[in-house]
Design an enzyme around this catalytic site. Structure first.
Site, short mmCIF file in Angstrom:
data_model
loop_
_atom_site.label_atom_id
_atom_site.label_comp_id
_atom_site.label_asym_id
_atom_site.label_seq_id
_atom_site.Cartn_x
_atom_site.Cartn_y
_atom_site.Cartn_z
N HIS A 31 0.93 -1.36 0.15
CA HIS A 31 0.13 -0.10 -0.15
C HIS A 31 1.00 1.23 -0.05
O HIS A 31 1.39 1.78 1.06
CB HIS A 31 -0.83 -0.09 1.33
CG HIS A 31 -2.00 1.14 1.32
ND1 HIS A 31 -3.03 1.21 1.99
CD2 HIS A 31 -1.93 2.17 0.64
CE1 HIS A 31 -3.70 2.11 1.70
NE2 HIS A 31 -3.16 2.97 1.14
N GLU A 214 -11.18 3.77 5.70
CA GLU A 214 -10.08 4.41 6.15
C GLU A 214 -10.69 5.56 7.04
O GLU A 214 -10.75 5.60 8.36
CB GLU A 214 -9.36 5.20 5.24
CG GLU A 214 -8.06 5.95 5.60
CD GLU A 214 -7.54 6.72 4.35
OE1 GLU A 214 -8.07 6.78 3.15
OE2 GLU A 214 -6.34 7.32 4.64
N ASP A 292 1.89 4.13 3.00
CA ASP A 292 0.91 4.77 2.15
C ASP A 292 1.34 5.86 1.35
O ASP A 292 1.59 5.65 0.24
CB ASP A 292 -0.15 5.34 3.26
CG ASP A 292 -1.42 5.82 2.86
OD1 ASP A 292 -1.68 5.61 1.67
OD2 ASP A 292 -2.37 6.02 3.60
N1 ADE Z 1 -4.38 8.88 -1.99
C1 ADE Z 1 -3.17 9.07 -1.52
N2 ADE Z 1 -3.21 8.54 0.04
C2 ADE Z 1 -4.36 8.39 0.04
C3 ADE Z 1 -4.88 7.69 1.30
N3 ADE Z 1 -4.25 7.45 2.57
N4 ADE Z 1 -6.37 7.66 1.45
C4 ADE Z 1 -6.86 7.96 0.14
N5 ADE Z 1 -6.54 8.29 -0.75
C5 ADE Z 1 -5.21 8.57 -0.97
ZN ZN Z 2 -3.83 4.67 0.61
#
Ligand code: ADE
Ligand code: ZN
Length: 351
Positions: A31, A214, A292
């Site tokens: 990710h 999220e 991320d």
């Molecule tokens: N694009 C880049 N990082 C992201 C995240 N943490 N959540 C959603 N879209 C993203």
């Molecule tokens: Zn992400």
């Protein structure tokens, strides 16, 4: 009875020895948004190279802006940053810097997201984005032994019709793009809006993954499974709110690609000691650790392992399990997974 394998890995060990243990565990990063690896130094250099004005003029000034109230606040700054990426060389430089950095953390395989909708509407050819990223990934595979897959994400706060256009552009690159994902602002943009795009993508042979849970509710995780038919959930933090969903994810062995420092920085969790990663791991879910957008969240892959170890008191066995999960959850062929898992078992056993 407890033995050495289920005690806090920090007990009787220096921070350096613990970091070395984690570094030696073969790991996959699953990710990772390539645009989120844009460090301020490269941001400023590319801004100068391409004549793009930026709201900060030193790396310190840029970093001082990276205090986020929530996902949208971060996305506003992230989408501003991507404007400096213009040429194929820019995408190659960006990617090369990331793979060098994550290889030093002991990553042996990476699955890299990119956001074509951040680039193509600005006039950057799709082929230049994919060409630059894959050139650097191929070079890194040869020089550093890090294997890779590429996953194209659709921006869920843009119309599904635009995502469909991106999918059409991706079809000629099917040989290097393994999958499709769904990212950007989650709340108010449920997975179902992208049912048709995902059906078409799966039909064309792309693997499906999606960000869900999220900032959004557990229902978005269920919908990503039922409607988009994803094989992995990116984040999945909200699974902690729904025990039936946890049982489903565990039984189906649907991996969660969790990003602890991201969740902390975007206020998804108020404190890492409250992060659900360990509870979900103990509930039998295939939980993985990832970074991320490491340039914005102050931590690459190893930093994320160390942060959750410290906050949640993870044992050596937990850390080895997280590394194993990252390999199991990857898109690597089974034979390669078996080799890497054997290596993990040796590192974990100290043999
Ligand atoms: N694009 C880049 N990082 C992201 C995240 N943490 N959540 C959603 N879209 C993203
Ligand atoms: Zn992400």
């Amino acid at each position: 009875m407890s033995d050495a394998t289920d005690t806090d890995a920090r007990d009787g060990q220096t921070d350096a020895a613990l970091a070395e243990f984690i570094r030696r565990l073969p790991k996959a990063e699953l990710h990772l948004h390539i645009e989120g690896t844009l460090e301020p130094e490269l941001l400023l250099e590319l801004g100068r190279r391409n004549g793009v004005d930026l709201p900060c003029s030193s790396a310190e000034e840029c970093r001082a802006r990276y205090r986020f109230n929530d996902l949208q606040h971060f996305l506003d700054i992230y989408y501003e940053g991507v404007q400096v990426l213009v040429t194929e060389q820019d995408f190659s430089d960006l990617t090369a810097a990331y793979v060098r950095r994550v290889a030093a953390d002991g990553a042996r395989h990476v699955e890299v997201f990119f956001d074509p909708q951040s680039h193509v509407p600005r006039g950057v050819p799709f082929a230049d984005v994919v060409g630059g990223i894959t050139r650097a990934l191929r070079d890194a595979e040869t020089e550093l032994g890090v294997s890779w897959r590429l996953i194209m994400c659709f921006l869920r706060d843009r119309p599904a019709a635009e995502a469909m256009e991106m999918l059409e552009l991706a079809l000629p690159h099917r040989d290097v793009i393994a999958g499709v994902g769904l990212d950007s602002a989650e709340v108010g943009h449920p997975p179902a809006e992208f049912a048709e795009v995902y059906a078409r993508a799966r039909e064309a042979g792309f693997v499906a993954v999606a960000h869900a849970g999220e900032e959004g509710p557990p229902q978005y995780i269920s919908d990503a499974l039922d409607v988009l038919k994803v094989r992995r959930i990116d984040h999945g933090v909200a699974a902690i709110e729904d025990e039936a969903l946890q049982r489903r994810l565990a039984e189906l062995r649907v991996p969660l690609t969790m990003c602890p420092l991201s969740n902390l920085e975007l206020q998804v969790t108020p404190d890492l000691s409250l992060h659900p990663l360990k509870r979900l791991l103990d509930a039998g879910l295939v939980v993985t650790v990832n970074s991320d957008d490491p340039a914005y969240f102050d931590g690459y892959l190893l930093d994320n392992y160390l942060a959750v170890q410290r906050a949640l008191g993870l044992s050596h066995a937990d850390l080895a399990q997280l590394a194993r999960n990252s390999i199991t959850a990857s898109l690597l062929p089974d034979a390669r997974k078996a080799e890497l898992i054997t290596e993990i078992d040796h590192v974990a056993a100290g043999t």
